[in-house]
Design an enzyme around this catalytic site. Structure first.
Site, mmCIF file in Angstrom:
data_model
loop_
_atom_site.group_PDB
_atom_site.id
_atom_site.type_symbol
_atom_site.label_atom_id
_atom_site.label_comp_id
_atom_site.label_asym_id
_atom_site.label_seq_id
_atom_site.Cartn_x
_atom_site.Cartn_y
_atom_site.Cartn_z
ATOM 1 N N ARG A 160 -11.598 -4.907 -9.369
ATOM 2 C CA ARG A 160 -11.564 -3.624 -9.184
ATOM 3 C C ARG A 160 -10.977 -3.016 -10.324
ATOM 4 N NH1 ARG A 160 -10.954 -0.143 -4.692
ATOM 5 N NH2 ARG A 160 -9.067 1.262 -4.779
ATOM 6 N N TYR A 220 -3.866 3.648 -14.713
ATOM 7 C CA TYR A 220 -4.865 3.389 -15.801
ATOM 8 C C TYR A 220 -4.614 3.979 -16.917
ATOM 9 C CZ TYR A 220 -6.839 0.795 -11.729
ATOM 10 O OH TYR A 220 -7.048 -0.203 -10.885
ATOM 11 N N HIS A 258 -8.556 6.486 -4.112
ATOM 12 C CA HIS A 258 -7.069 6.556 -4.110
ATOM 13 C C HIS A 258 -6.697 7.835 -3.193
ATOM 14 C CE1 HIS A 258 -6.733 4.028 -8.030
ATOM 15 N NE2 HIS A 258 -6.700 2.938 -6.796
ATOM 16 N N LYS A 274 -9.132 1.546 3.183
ATOM 17 C CA LYS A 274 -7.992 1.536 4.115
ATOM 18 C C LYS A 274 -7.630 2.546 4.846
ATOM 19 C CE LYS A 274 -4.645 0.241 1.271
ATOM 20 N NZ LYS A 274 -3.668 -0.264 0.127
ATOM 21 N N ARG A 320 -12.752 -3.230 -2.534
ATOM 22 C CA ARG A 320 -11.870 -4.276 -2.130
ATOM 23 C C ARG A 320 -12.619 -5.340 -1.316
ATOM 24 N NH1 ARG A 320 -9.373 0.835 -0.948
ATOM 25 N NH2 ARG A 320 -7.649 1.377 -2.079
ATOM 26 N N HIS A 344 -9.697 -8.405 -6.486
ATOM 27 C CA HIS A 344 -8.950 -7.342 -7.075
ATOM 28 C C HIS A 344 -8.992 -7.141 -8.729
ATOM 29 C CE1 HIS A 344 -7.134 -4.019 -4.947
ATOM 30 N NE2 HIS A 344 -6.455 -3.613 -5.835
#
Length: 401
Positions: free
Chosen positions: A349, A381, A372, A277, A253, A346
Site C-alpha cells: 500500500r 507521503y 483516506h 474501513k 488493505r 501494508h
C-alpha cells in the site's frame, strides 16, 4: 473417485450408510482422493466408537464429539485430534439432519454475561464492524477478569495502573488500541450503572505522534520481483499474482482484498467497488493490468463452482474465501520466493502511494485512491518526496559564500 475412496475404507456402525455421500461431498469440495479417504477413515472411527457405546447418529452432540476426540488422542492417533479436523464430517451430517445442531453456549460467568451485553452495545448502538468488536472484546476481557465483583469500587488509580502495567509489554500501536478499547468499555459500564461516571477520563494517553515516521515502501524493483515470483502457470500462482497486483496498484488493505466479491467488479465500466474501513464502499477505476490479472485468475484459476461470491478463494479444500491473514501470507510467501526480506501487505500500500507520488500525482489524488478520510493521513507521503522538499530547504548557515 467416490467408489474408489469408499472401497478403500471399511466402515461399520451407525454411520456406515453415510460414507458414500460424505465421499461425494468431499469430492465436490475439491478434496484430493487421499484427503477424502482420510476423512472417510475418520468417519469410520467415529462410527465404530458410537457402535461400541450403543449410540446412534442422534447422540453425536458437541459434547459427545469432544469425548470422541479425547478418546482418539488417548488411543495414540496423531492427526484429526481437534474440533477443526472433525468439522467437515459434522458439517455434512448436520446438513442432513442426522446429528444435532451445535448447542448454544450460555455464558458461564459474570464476566461472560457482561461481555455479551457489551458485544450487543458495540454492534448495535455503536455500529462497529465485527473485527473491531473482536478487538474491543479481547481487551475488555483482560481488564474485567477478576474485577466483576468489585466494579462499583473501581478507582482511577486502578485504571491507570492497569494501563501502565500493560503498556510496558506492548508496542505503541497495541497500546493505543488498549486505551481506546478501555475507554469504550468504561463508558459502557457507566451506562450500565456499574462504575462511577467519568472513570473513562482516568485512562492515560499513549505517547505516539502521528506522522512521526516515514512510510515504508518497498525498495525499487522489489514489487516487480514479487510479481515475477508468481508461477502463473498454476491456479494458485494466478491467484497470488492478481492479489499482489491489486495490493500494489490500488493500495488495497489485506481485509479489502479478502472482502472483494464478484459483484464488486464492473467490467463494462472498468471499475471496482472497495469495501473499506468504517463500512465505507468506494468505487475506483480498475487499471488495465489489474483487470487483466483478475480476468486471468477468474477465467483459469478460480475453482469452478467455487462456493460464495468472494473473488479470491483458498486453493486447498474445503476452499472458501480467503481471510485477511491468508492475503498477508500471499505477500510473505512471494517475498520468500523472490529472495527478498519478508514484508507485510501494508508495505505494498505504501509502495502504491510512493509510486503515484513519483509519477507526479498530487496528494489529493493519492488520498482518493487510498480512500483516506483525512488529508492529514495522506500528508505523511509528502515526506518521501525528496525532490519537492529540496526546493523548500533553507541553505545551511555558512554553506554559501
Amino acid at each position: 473417485m467416490v467408489v474408489d475412496v469408499v472401497s478403500r475404507v471399511r466402515v461399520r456402525g451407525p454411520l456406515a450408510g453415510y460414507a458414500a455421500g460424505f465421499a461425494a461431498c468431499l469430492a465436490g469440495a475439491g478434496y484430493t482422493p487421499l484427503s477424502a479417504a482420510n476423512q472417510v477413515r475418520l468417519l469410520a472411527h467415529v462410527s465404530r466408537w458410537l457402535e461400541e457405546r450403543g449410540l446412534g447418529p442422534g447422540d453425536l452432540t458437541g459434547k459427545r464429539a469432544e469425548e470422541f476426540l479425547a478418546a482418539r488422542r488417548a488411543a495414540g492417533y496423531t492427526c484429526w485430534l481437534s474440533g477443526r479436523g472433525l468439522a467437515p464430517l459434522l458439517g455434512f451430517l448436520r446438513g442432513l439432519g442426522a446429528v444435532p445442531e451445535p448447542e448454544c453456549l450460555v455464558p458461564a460467568g459474570a464476566v461472560d454475561v457482561l461481555l455479551e451485553r457489551y458485544r450487543g452495545y458495540l454492534a448495535g448502538e455503536r455500529g462497529l464492524a465485527p473485527g473491531t468488536v473482536r478487538y474491543y472484546l479481547d481487551e475488555a476481557r483482560g481488564f474485567l477478569a477478576g474485577r466483576e465483583r468489585g466494579l462499583g469500587e473501581l478507582s482511577a488509580a486502578e485504571v491507570s495502573g492497569f494501563v501502565a502495567a500493560e503498556c510496558r509489554r506492548r508496542g505503541t500501536g497495541s497500546a493505543k488500541i488498549l486505551v481506546t478499547a478501555l475507554r469504550s468499555v468504561l463508558r459502557f459500564l457507566v451506562v450500565e450503572g456499574l462504575v462511577m461516571p467519568g472513570l473513562q477520563d482516568a485512562v492515560p494517553a499513549v505517547a505516539g505522534w502521528r506522522g512521526g515516521g516515514l512510510p515504508k515502501a518497498l525498495p525499487d524493483g522489489q514489487v516487480a520481483a514479487l510479481l515475477a515470483a508468481c508461477d502463473r502457470g498454476t491456479a494458485t500462482g494466478r491467484r497470488d499474482f492478481a492479489v499482489l497486483v491489486l495490493l500494489s496498484r490500488l493500495g488495497l488493505r489485506a481485509c479489502e482484498a479478502a472482502a472483494l466479491e464478484l459483484d464488486d467488479i464492473d467490467w463494462r465500466d472498468g471499475t471496482v467497488t472497495i469495501r473499506g474501513k468504517g463500512r465505507r464502499d468506494e468505487r475506483l477505476p480498475l487499471p488495465p493490468d489489474a483487470g487483466e490479472a483478475l480476468a486471468g485468475y477468474l477465467r483459469d484459476g478460480r475453482p469452478a463452482g467455487g462456493a460464495g461470491r468472494r473473488v479470491f478463494l483458498l486453493s486447498r479444500a474445503p476452499g472458501g474465501g480467503m481471510s485477511p491473514s491468508a492475503v498477508k501470507a500471499v505477500v510473505r510467501y512471494a517475498c520468500r520466493r523472490a529472495g527478498i526480506a519478508e514484508a507485510g501487505a501494508h508495505r505494498l500500500r505504501h509502495s502504491a502511494a510512493t509510486g503515484m507520488l513519483r509519477a507526479g500525482a498530487p496528494l489529493a489524488e493519492i488520498g482518493q485512491v487510498l480512500r483516506h478520510r483525512s488529508v492529514s493521513t495522506t500528508a505523511i507521503y509528502a515526506k518521501v518526496d525528496h525532490a519537492a522538499l529540496g526546493q523548500l530547504a533553507v541553505p545551511w548557515p555558512g554553506s554559501m559564500s
